[in-house]
Design an enzyme around this catalytic site. Structure first.
Site, mmCIF file in Angstrom:
data_model
loop_
_atom_site.group_PDB
_atom_site.id
_atom_site.type_symbol
_atom_site.label_atom_id
_atom_site.label_comp_id
_atom_site.label_asym_id
_atom_site.label_seq_id
_atom_site.Cartn_x
_atom_site.Cartn_y
_atom_site.Cartn_z
ATOM 1 N N MET A 1 51.588 56.130 34.198
ATOM 2 C CA MET A 1 53.011 56.292 34.165
ATOM 3 C C MET A 1 53.508 56.592 35.574
ATOM 4 S SD MET A 1 55.414 59.392 33.013
ATOM 5 C CE MET A 1 54.840 60.258 34.411
ATOM 6 N N PRO A 2 53.595 55.574 36.429
ATOM 7 C CA PRO A 2 54.150 55.851 37.748
ATOM 8 C C PRO A 2 55.664 56.050 37.681
ATOM 9 C CG PRO A 2 53.361 53.584 37.605
ATOM 10 C CD PRO A 2 53.088 54.237 36.294
ATOM 11 N N LEU A 3 56.124 57.025 38.424
ATOM 12 C CA LEU A 3 57.555 57.224 38.615
ATOM 13 C C LEU A 3 57.889 56.620 39.970
ATOM 14 C CD1 LEU A 3 60.387 58.454 38.165
ATOM 15 C CD2 LEU A 3 59.501 60.564 39.170
ATOM 16 N N ILE A 28 54.430 46.748 39.947
ATOM 17 C CA ILE A 28 53.713 47.924 39.441
ATOM 18 C C ILE A 28 52.801 47.527 38.273
ATOM 19 C CG2 ILE A 28 53.979 50.153 38.257
ATOM 20 C CD1 ILE A 28 54.692 50.330 41.203
ATOM 21 N N SER A 72 54.928 58.115 42.417
ATOM 22 C CA SER A 72 53.942 59.131 42.072
ATOM 23 C C SER A 72 53.474 58.854 40.656
ATOM 24 C CB SER A 72 54.543 60.533 42.192
ATOM 25 O OG SER A 72 55.660 60.664 41.346
#
Length: 102
Positions: A1-3, A28, A72
């Site tokens: 779960m990249p922000l 992504i 992140s």
């Protein structure tokens, strides 16, 4: 779960913003193997007078369409790769070649 936090100057249309965020998400998903529906993005639009991005000797031309990305990610119970493994330079090459709508 990249922000992913996306920083741009105010000037883009909603269509341009949608295209930019869609392309970033595609990169992504393709680079890190996250599920298509795992999408967390925050767009920050800045006044031109509130940012400074100067040439650091790389001789990269700057335009008002530049994009700054922050990302992140938290490691979950089943990480797609070992936590100590750095992101592949190939991921950055893929992003650079993906023709992000700048």
């Amino acid at each position: 779960m990249p922000l992913v936090k996306v920083h741009v100057l105010k000037s883009r249309s909603l269509r341009e913003i949608d295209a930019l965020l869609d392309k970033i998400h595609t990169v992504i998903v393709d680079s890190f193997g996250v599920p298509q529906r795992d999408r967390y993005q925050i767009l920050h639009e800045h006044e031109k007078s509130h940012v400074r991005f100067l040439d650091t000797g790389l001789d990269i031309p700057r335009t008002e369409k530049f994009v700054v990305l922050e990302s992140s990610a938290a490691v979950g119970p089943k990480p797609p790769r070992e936590p100590s493994t750095p992101v592949s330079p190939g991921s950055y090459r893929f992003a650079a070649k993906s023709s992000l709508p700048m």
